[in-house]
Scaffold this active site. Structure first.
Site, PDB file in Angstrom:
ATOM      1  CE1 TYR A 159      -2.812  -3.226   1.010  1.00 55.63           C
ATOM      2  CE2 TYR A 159      -4.345  -1.452   0.549  1.00 55.63           C
ATOM      3  CZ  TYR A 159      -4.076  -2.795   0.695  1.00 55.63           C
ATOM      4  OH  TYR A 159      -5.069  -3.698   0.516  1.00 55.63           O
ATOM      5  CE  LYS A 226       1.700 -17.603   1.000  1.00 57.64           C
ATOM      6  NZ  LYS A 226       1.183 -18.959   1.242  1.00 57.64           N
ATOM      7  CG  ASP A 280      -1.538 -20.226   2.824  1.00 60.59           C
ATOM      8  OD1 ASP A 280      -0.816 -19.603   3.609  1.00 60.59           O
ATOM      9  OD2 ASP A 280      -1.193 -21.298   2.305  1.00 60.59           O
ATOM     10  CG  ASP A 304      -7.738  -4.625   1.926  1.00 64.85           C
ATOM     11  OD1 ASP A 304      -8.905  -4.513   2.307  1.00 64.85           O
ATOM     12  OD2 ASP A 304      -7.317  -4.085   0.893  1.00 64.85           O
TER      13      ASP A 304
END
Ligand code: NAP
Length: 413
Positions: A159, A226, A280, A304
């Site tokens: 972002y 992640k 995930d 998000d």
């Protein structure tokens, strides 16, 4: 472009910030931005509910002294810029503000007003609580098992907006540099985006999530990342998160590993357990084992995705509240947009902004008023007297207008 001067209510007082703590007087001045589109409708409903709850909880001893400040279309119509220095200064000065949604012009060259507000005021934590209100139609069998508060990092990650389109001079130059100087081949025709993440910004986000868990008696904070793929950004987020807990909250936190190695899987009393999950897997976890998660701290992009997915699980974004919080400055806001097709119809659900107001009251430690609203809203939904968005998914519901929905909540306080 003109300027504007805001005149605060004469009998209101400033909220203070002393030793990292908010000092809230009995009659605090709180600025509000009405917002564009449906903003005026949902703000009018929200203001009445907040005022009624505060009056009921504190028998007139406490009262919010509202100060309207302008942003978006209303500001432009008043001859000032959509996000003026005066508006930013007012939020900084008064510390706690609430806003309706603002229109973001579509097309290149415009930075979203919301993104600008977060960046200008360094509101580094996007806080999104997700809980279920009985009676709300939801897609899972046990929506009530999910009750999490998501702390999403608000200032960096992809972002940061550092991107170049495929084939641009900048992207080609960067691809050449990375290929030749850093010996990592990048296709010269690739579009390139950069994902900066820092220890300092991770640490302040994770620290605020842990502080919240301690204050609210929640027993776990989960770092969602992640890191198996992006070791030096997402993986670093996890490592910096554990370090923050060890360095700043050594006596109050414990890792999941230690809980299992040393305490037979039982969290010692008074401690918050810090654990981590790969992003995930986390999407499965919130669906299959939602009760194991209470507070989540995560980088910007994961947050998000995850906050919308969690909101959907309990019935959708229509009633999802949000806040953007920095050190001593916070802006509470509805998470949906301006829904322009419903503007001025007194039709939409004010629940998201009302619940953002509840978060604001909790942030001010006016928990009695906040609880009154949550209980009343719960009763109204169970009674099926609801706005169109909920009515269309319920059987036997009575559809009411935005303002009537607020009346129902006030009646049930
Ligand atoms: P949106 O305004 O969130 O509206 C999309 C749809 O969501 C609406 O058509 C409506 O669904 C439903 N909805 C939204 N708010 C609702 C409410 N209070 N009660 C009931 N239903 C509600 O999204 P958008 O149309 O993509 O965006 C419109 C503008 O808002 C854009 O300019 C965008 O940039 C801006 N925006 C601002 C913010 C912010 O200020 N924080 C956030 C997001 C978007 P149905 O049509 O099914 O009834």
């Amino acid at each position: 472009m003109g300027t504007i001067q805001y005149t605060p209510p004469a009998d209101g007082r400033l909220i203070g910030w002393v030793q990292d703590r908010l000092q809230v007087p009995d009659k605090p001045i709180v600025p509000f931005i009405e917002g564009d589109g449906i903003g005026p409708d949902i703000w009018a409903a929200t203001r009445r509910v907040l005022d009624a709850a505060v009056a009921k909880a504190y028998a007139k001893k406490r009262e919010i002294k509202w100060l309207e400040i302008l942003s978006g279309e209303k500001a432009v119509n008043a001859g000032i810029s959509a996000l003026s220095q005066e508006t930013l200064d007012a939020i900084r000065k008064y510390r706690v503000a609430i806003k309706g949604p603002l229109t973001t012009p579509v097309g290149g060259g415009f930075r979203s007003l919301n993104v600008s507000l977060r960046q200008e005021l360094d509101l580094y934590a996007c806080v999104r609580p997700v809980r279920y209100f009985a009676g709300t139609p939801a897609p899972v069998t046990h929506p009530e098992k999910l009750n999490v508060v998501i702390y999403r990092e608000n200032t960096e990650d992809v972002y940061a907006g550092i991107e170049w389109p495929a084939g641009s001079v900048e992207a080609r130059k960067l691809a050449k540099f990375i290929t030749e100087e850093l010996k990592s081949p990048v296709d010269s025709e690739a579009g390139i985006g950069i994902k900066p993440m820092t220890k300092k910004n991770t640490a302040r986000l994770v620290a605020s999530a842990i502080r919240f868990a301690l204050e609210q008696g929640r027993s776990t904070v989960t770092l969602v990342h992640k890191g198996n793929i992006m070791k030096y950004t997402e993986g670093a987020f996890r490592d910096w998160g554990y370090q923050t807990a060890a360095e700043q909250f050594a006596d109050q936190t414990i890792t999941e590993k230690d809980v299992y190695d040393k305490f037979n899987g039982k969290i010692p009393a008074g401690k918050v357990m810090i654990k981590d999950r790969i992003a995930d897997a986390m999407f499965q976890q919130v669906l299959l084992r939602p009760e194991e998660y209470e507070v989540i701290a995560t980088p910007n992009l994961n947050g998000d995705y995850l906050s919308d997915a969690c909101a959907a699980q309990v019935g959708g974004l229509g009633m999802a509240p949000g806040a953007n919080i920095g050190d001593g400055v916070a802006v509470f806001e509805a998470t949906h947009g301006t829904a322009p097709k419903y503007a001025g119809q007194d039709k939409v659900n004010p629940g998201s902004l009302i619940l953002s107001g509840v978060m604001m009251l909790e942030y001010m430690k006016w928990n009695e008023a906040a609880n009154l609203i949550v209980n009343a809203l719960g009763k109204v939904i169970v009674s099926k007297v609801v706005t169109y968005d909920l009515a269309r998914q319920m059987t036997g519901a009575k559809e009411v207008k935005c303002s009537e929905f607020a009346n129902e909540i006030i009646k049930n306080l």
